[in-house]
Design a protein around this motif. Sequence first.
Motif, PDB file in Angstrom:
ATOM      1  N   GLN A 124       0.828  -1.206   0.000  1.00 16.98           N
ATOM      2  CA  GLN A 124       0.000   0.000   0.000  1.00 16.98           C
ATOM      3  C   GLN A 124       0.863   1.257   0.000  1.00 16.98           C
ATOM      4  O   GLN A 124       0.581   2.212  -0.719  1.00 16.98           O
ATOM      5  N   VAL A 125       1.941   1.254   0.766  1.00 17.54           N
ATOM      6  CA  VAL A 125       2.862   2.394   0.805  1.00 17.54           C
ATOM      7  C   VAL A 125       3.515   2.590  -0.558  1.00 17.54           C
ATOM      8  O   VAL A 125       3.665   3.721  -1.037  1.00 17.54           O
ATOM      9  N   TYR A 126       3.895   1.503  -1.196  1.00 18.28           N
ATOM     10  CA  TYR A 126       4.515   1.566  -2.528  1.00 18.28           C
ATOM     11  C   TYR A 126       3.570   2.202  -3.541  1.00 18.28           C
ATOM     12  O   TYR A 126       3.969   3.093  -4.304  1.00 18.28           O
ATOM     13  N   PHE A 127       2.312   1.779  -3.569  1.00 15.13           N
ATOM     14  CA  PHE A 127       1.366   2.336  -4.520  1.00 15.13           C
ATOM     15  C   PHE A 127       1.010   3.776  -4.202  1.00 15.13           C
ATOM     16  O   PHE A 127       0.749   4.577  -5.104  1.00 15.13           O
ATOM     17  N   GLU A 128       1.003   4.155  -2.928  1.00 12.69           N
ATOM     18  CA  GLU A 128       0.795   5.558  -2.564  1.00 12.69           C
ATOM     19  C   GLU A 128       1.955   6.420  -3.053  1.00 12.69           C
ATOM     20  O   GLU A 128       1.752   7.549  -3.520  1.00 12.69           O
ATOM     21  N   LYS A 129       3.174   5.897  -2.960  1.00 10.32           N
ATOM     22  CA  LYS A 129       4.354   6.612  -3.461  1.00 10.32           C
ATOM     23  C   LYS A 129       4.251   6.814  -4.971  1.00 10.32           C
ATOM     24  O   LYS A 129       4.527   7.905  -5.480  1.00 10.32           O
ATOM     25  N   LEU A 130       3.853   5.771  -5.693  1.00 11.96           N
ATOM     26  CA  LEU A 130       3.695   5.887  -7.137  1.00 11.96           C
ATOM     27  C   LEU A 130       2.590   6.875  -7.497  1.00 11.96           C
ATOM     28  O   LEU A 130       2.721   7.653  -8.445  1.00 11.96           O
ATOM     29  N   ASP A 131       1.493   6.870  -6.742  1.00 12.41           N
ATOM     30  CA  ASP A 131       0.409   7.805  -6.995  1.00 12.41           C
ATOM     31  C   ASP A 131       0.872   9.250  -6.791  1.00 12.41           C
ATOM     32  O   ASP A 131       0.501  10.149  -7.560  1.00 12.41           O
ATOM     33  N   LYS A 132       1.693   9.485  -5.789  1.00  9.54           N
ATOM     34  CA  LYS A 132       2.248  10.813  -5.550  1.00  9.54           C
ATOM     35  C   LYS A 132       3.151  11.244  -6.716  1.00  9.54           C
ATOM     36  O   LYS A 132       3.103  12.397  -7.156  1.00  9.54           O
ATOM     37  N   LEU A 133       3.962  10.316  -7.242  1.00 11.63           N
ATOM     38  CA  LEU A 133       4.797  10.624  -8.401  1.00 11.63           C
ATOM     39  C   LEU A 133       3.951  10.973  -9.621  1.00 11.63           C
ATOM     40  O   LEU A 133       4.296  11.872 -10.396  1.00 11.63           O
ATOM     41  N   ILE A 134       2.853  10.266  -9.800  1.00 13.17           N
ATOM     42  CA  ILE A 134       1.947  10.561 -10.910  1.00 13.17           C
ATOM     43  C   ILE A 134       1.366  11.959 -10.754  1.00 13.17           C
ATOM     44  O   ILE A 134       1.321  12.736 -11.718  1.00 13.17           O
ATOM     45  N   GLU A 135       0.949  12.292  -9.556  1.00 15.98           N
ATOM     46  CA  GLU A 135       0.374  13.615  -9.283  1.00 15.98           C
ATOM     47  C   GLU A 135       1.372  14.730  -9.590  1.00 15.98           C
ATOM     48  O   GLU A 135       1.016  15.757 -10.164  1.00 15.98           O
ATOM     49  N   GLU A 136       2.638  14.519  -9.230  1.00 13.48           N
ATOM     50  CA  GLU A 136       3.662  15.550  -9.400  1.00 13.48           C
ATOM     51  C   GLU A 136       4.143  15.693 -10.840  1.00 13.48           C
ATOM     52  O   GLU A 136       4.536  16.787 -11.246  1.00 13.48           O
ATOM     53  N   ASN A 137       4.146  14.624 -11.618  1.00 15.06           N
ATOM     54  CA  ASN A 137       4.812  14.631 -12.912  1.00 15.06           C
ATOM     55  C   ASN A 137       3.901  14.604 -14.138  1.00 15.06           C
ATOM     56  O   ASN A 137       4.378  14.861 -15.243  1.00 15.06           O
ATOM     57  N   PHE A 138       2.637  14.291 -13.971  1.00 15.72           N
ATOM     58  CA  PHE A 138       1.750  14.183 -15.124  1.00 15.72           C
ATOM     59  C   PHE A 138       0.514  15.036 -14.913  1.00 15.72           C
ATOM     60  O   PHE A 138       0.130  15.344 -13.786  1.00 15.72           O
ATOM     61  N   SER A 139      -0.115  15.386 -16.021  1.00 18.12           N
ATOM     62  CA  SER A 139      -1.368  16.125 -15.951  1.00 18.12           C
ATOM     63  C   SER A 139      -2.276  15.664 -17.087  1.00 18.12           C
ATOM     64  O   SER A 139      -1.824  15.034 -18.048  1.00 18.12           O
ATOM     65  N   GLY A 140      -3.531  15.963 -16.962  1.00 17.33           N
ATOM     66  CA  GLY A 140      -4.492  15.654 -18.016  1.00 17.33           C
ATOM     67  C   GLY A 140      -4.639  14.177 -18.295  1.00 17.33           C
ATOM     68  O   GLY A 140      -4.738  13.357 -17.380  1.00 17.33           O
ATOM     69  N   ASN A 141      -4.636  13.856 -19.582  1.00 19.63           N
ATOM     70  CA  ASN A 141      -4.872  12.485 -20.016  1.00 19.63           C
ATOM     71  C   ASN A 141      -3.746  11.548 -19.580  1.00 19.63           C
ATOM     72  O   ASN A 141      -4.000  10.396 -19.222  1.00 19.63           O
ATOM     73  N   GLU A 142      -2.510  12.035 -19.603  1.00 14.71           N
ATOM     74  CA  GLU A 142      -1.390  11.189 -19.162  1.00 14.71           C
ATOM     75  C   GLU A 142      -1.550  10.797 -17.694  1.00 14.71           C
ATOM     76  O   GLU A 142      -1.275   9.665 -17.316  1.00 14.71           O
ATOM     77  N   GLN A 143      -1.989  11.736 -16.867  1.00 13.93           N
ATOM     78  CA  GLN A 143      -2.207  11.435 -15.451  1.00 13.93           C
ATOM     79  C   GLN A 143      -3.323  10.410 -15.284  1.00 13.93           C
ATOM     80  O   GLN A 143      -3.209   9.474 -14.491  1.00 13.93           O
ATOM     81  N   GLN A 144      -4.375  10.572 -16.057  1.00 16.48           N
ATOM     82  CA  GLN A 144      -5.497   9.641 -15.989  1.00 16.48           C
ATOM     83  C   GLN A 144      -5.059   8.229 -16.385  1.00 16.48           C
ATOM     84  O   GLN A 144      -5.377   7.252 -15.705  1.00 16.48           O
TER      85      GLN A 144
END
Length: 111
Positions: free
Chosen positions: A8-28
Motif C-alpha cells: 500500500q505504501v509503494y502504490f501511494e508513493k507511485l500515486d504521488k509521483l503521478i500527481e507531481e509529474n503528469f497532468s491531463g490524459n497522461e495522469q489519468q
Amino acid sequence: MMEPIDKQVYFEKLDKLIEENFSGNEQQVARIILKVANSHYYEKQIYMDNIKKSFLAQSSWRDTDFFEPFIAMVRVLLGREYEVFFQYFVNHKYEHSYSTGYMRRPLGRRM
C-alpha cells in the motif's frame, strides 16, 4: 539486502509521483495503469478497456508513436534503468523469432 516495503505504501508513493509529474490524459492513464497493477486478474480487462478509450479520445496521441507516453511513465515511476528496457522492447516490438524447417511444424506433424 533490501527491506520489504508495504504494498500500500509503494502504490501511494507511485500515486504521488503521478500527481507531481503528469497532468491531463497522461495522469489519468497512469492512474489506470496503477489500478491495473494493484487489481485482481478478473478486473484487469475493465481497466485495459478504459486505457484504450483514453488513448482513442486523444487525437494528438494518435499522431505520435503510441508507446511514447508509456516510456515517459516508466521513466518517472520506475527509473531510468527500466526505461532503457522498455525503450528496447518498443523499438523491437514487431520483431519476433520465426522458426524454420522441421521445428516450425506443428507438434503432431513431426514425423
